[in-house]
Scaffold this motif. Structure first.
Motif, PDB file in Angstrom:
ATOM      1  N   ARG A   1       0.853  -1.193   0.000  1.00 48.19           N
ATOM      2  CA  ARG A   1       0.000   0.000   0.000  1.00 48.19           C
ATOM      3  C   ARG A   1       0.889   1.243   0.000  1.00 48.19           C
TER       4      ARG A   1
ATOM      5  N   CYS B   1       3.479  -0.412  15.611  1.00 50.33           N
ATOM      6  CA  CYS B   1       3.419  -0.568  14.146  1.00 50.33           C
ATOM      7  C   CYS B   1       2.032  -0.336  13.569  1.00 50.33           C
ATOM      8  N   ASP B   2       0.996  -0.342  14.406  1.00 51.20           N
ATOM      9  CA  ASP B   2      -0.375  -0.115  13.952  1.00 51.20           C
ATOM     10  C   ASP B   2      -0.741  -1.122  12.855  1.00 51.20           C
ATOM     11  N   HIS B   3      -1.100  -0.659  11.656  1.00 53.00           N
ATOM     12  CA  HIS B   3      -1.508  -1.582  10.582  1.00 53.00           C
ATOM     13  C   HIS B   3      -0.326  -2.331   9.962  1.00 53.00           C
TER      14      HIS B   3
ATOM     15  N   TYR C   1       1.821  -0.891   7.808  1.00 52.53           N
ATOM     16  CA  TYR C   1       2.026  -0.405   6.442  1.00 52.53           C
ATOM     17  C   TYR C   1       3.487  -0.032   6.171  1.00 52.53           C
TER      18      TYR C   1
ATOM     19  N   GLU D   1       3.722  -4.348  18.836  1.00 51.41           N
ATOM     20  CA  GLU D   1       2.510  -3.660  19.275  1.00 51.41           C
ATOM     21  C   GLU D   1       2.174  -4.124  20.687  1.00 51.41           C
TER      22      GLU D   1
ATOM     23  N   PRO E   1      -4.615  -3.613  17.013  1.00 56.12           N
ATOM     24  CA  PRO E   1      -3.658  -3.255  15.957  1.00 56.12           C
ATOM     25  C   PRO E   1      -2.676  -4.377  15.659  1.00 56.12           C
TER      26      PRO E   1
ATOM     27  N   MET F   1      -4.315  -6.446  13.086  1.00 54.71           N
ATOM     28  CA  MET F   1      -4.298  -5.764  11.780  1.00 54.71           C
ATOM     29  C   MET F   1      -2.925  -5.887  11.140  1.00 54.71           C
ATOM     30  N   ALA F   2      -1.860  -5.726  11.955  1.00 55.18           N
ATOM     31  CA  ALA F   2      -0.502  -5.850  11.430  1.00 55.18           C
ATOM     32  C   ALA F   2      -0.239  -7.270  10.940  1.00 55.18           C
TER      33      ALA F   2
ATOM     34  N   ARG G   1      -2.324  -9.294   9.613  1.00 58.89           N
ATOM     35  CA  ARG G   1      -2.968  -9.463   8.305  1.00 58.89           C
ATOM     36  C   ARG G   1      -2.167  -8.747   7.213  1.00 58.89           C
ATOM     37  N   THR G   2      -1.714  -7.515   7.515  1.00 59.72           N
ATOM     38  CA  THR G   2      -0.943  -6.757   6.521  1.00 59.72           C
ATOM     39  C   THR G   2       0.363  -7.445   6.184  1.00 59.72           C
TER      40      THR G   2
END
Length: 227
Positions: free
Chosen positions: A5, A36-38, A40, A58, A63, A66-67, A69-70
């Protein structure tokens, strides 16, 4: 590998400072992103070949998921931990913390300063002066500073293995002003910094009342703009 992304302007500046810092050092280990949040930033760094491995840390479950998955399928370890508690000494070459308050960042750095890798890139949302002061007082020299487009954020790069443990970026500058406004920005005076200072000056000057802290900042801004 799927394309990463695109990064927003803030994370793009963080990535640019990381890449430049890693190019200056013999970096062969992972990059660690705390908070790291998401995920990205690490996904983009891996996808573009700027780092070969990453560690995402994290301390909150949502989050972290979410990380995960990313970053699925990438050479990245995702860890649930509190800051540098999740990193061993000599496990990474570079570190980033972005999108946190300055007090929280200082607390993370102070918990395990011996675990900091050679390149440290920080993007505090507030209290930048506290971050600069902590780094100055703890032998973490500042190498570069960037103003993110729009002037809302700033990105700072430090290097733990610089030639001088004493931070020469502050030489000949008033320390308190440099902590507030940034020694590299004061020294090099990029157009982005001058524009940001002018906006901050105009806002503070227009207030009907000012606290001692805001008056101190206004005085520092006046000094910087009148050089």
């Amino acid at each position: 590998m799927k394309p990463a992304r695109p990064l927003d302007d803030r994370l793009k500046c963080v990535a640019e400072q990381l890449i430049e810092g890693r190019q200056r050092q013999p970096c062969q280990l992972a990059h660690v992103d705390i908070g790291c949040d998401h995920g990205y930033l690490l996904a983009w760094l891996i996808a573009t070949g700027n780092v070969d491995a990453g560690i995402a840390i994290e301390n909150k479950t949502a989050p972290l998921q979410m990380a995960q998955r990313t970053l699925a399928g990438l050479n990245v370890q995702v860890r649930l931990a509190n800051g540098l508690d999740g990193l061993a000494t000599d496990e990474a070459d570079s570190l980033s913390i972005s999108g946190m308050g300055g007090r929280a960042i200082c607390k993370i750095l102070a918990a395990h300063p011996e675990r900091l890798p050679p390149v440290v890139v920080l993007q505090p949302n507030d209290h930048l002066d506290l971050v600069r002061r902590w780094a100055y007082e703890n032998g973490l020299p500042i190498i570069a500073e960037t103003v993110v487009r729009g002037g809302r954020y700033q990105v700072m790069r430090f290097e733990t293995q610089s030639d001088h443990r004493r931070d020469t970026a502050y030489d000949s500058l008033d320390l308190e002003t440099a902590f507030l406004l940034g020694p590299c920005l004061l020294r090099h005076r990029p157009e982005s910094a001058i524009k940001m200072w002018q906006q901050q000056h105009d806002h503070l000057a227009g207030l009907p009342k000012r606290t001692p802290a805001s008056q101190h900042r206004l005085d520092a801004l006046k000094s910087a703009l009148n050089r």
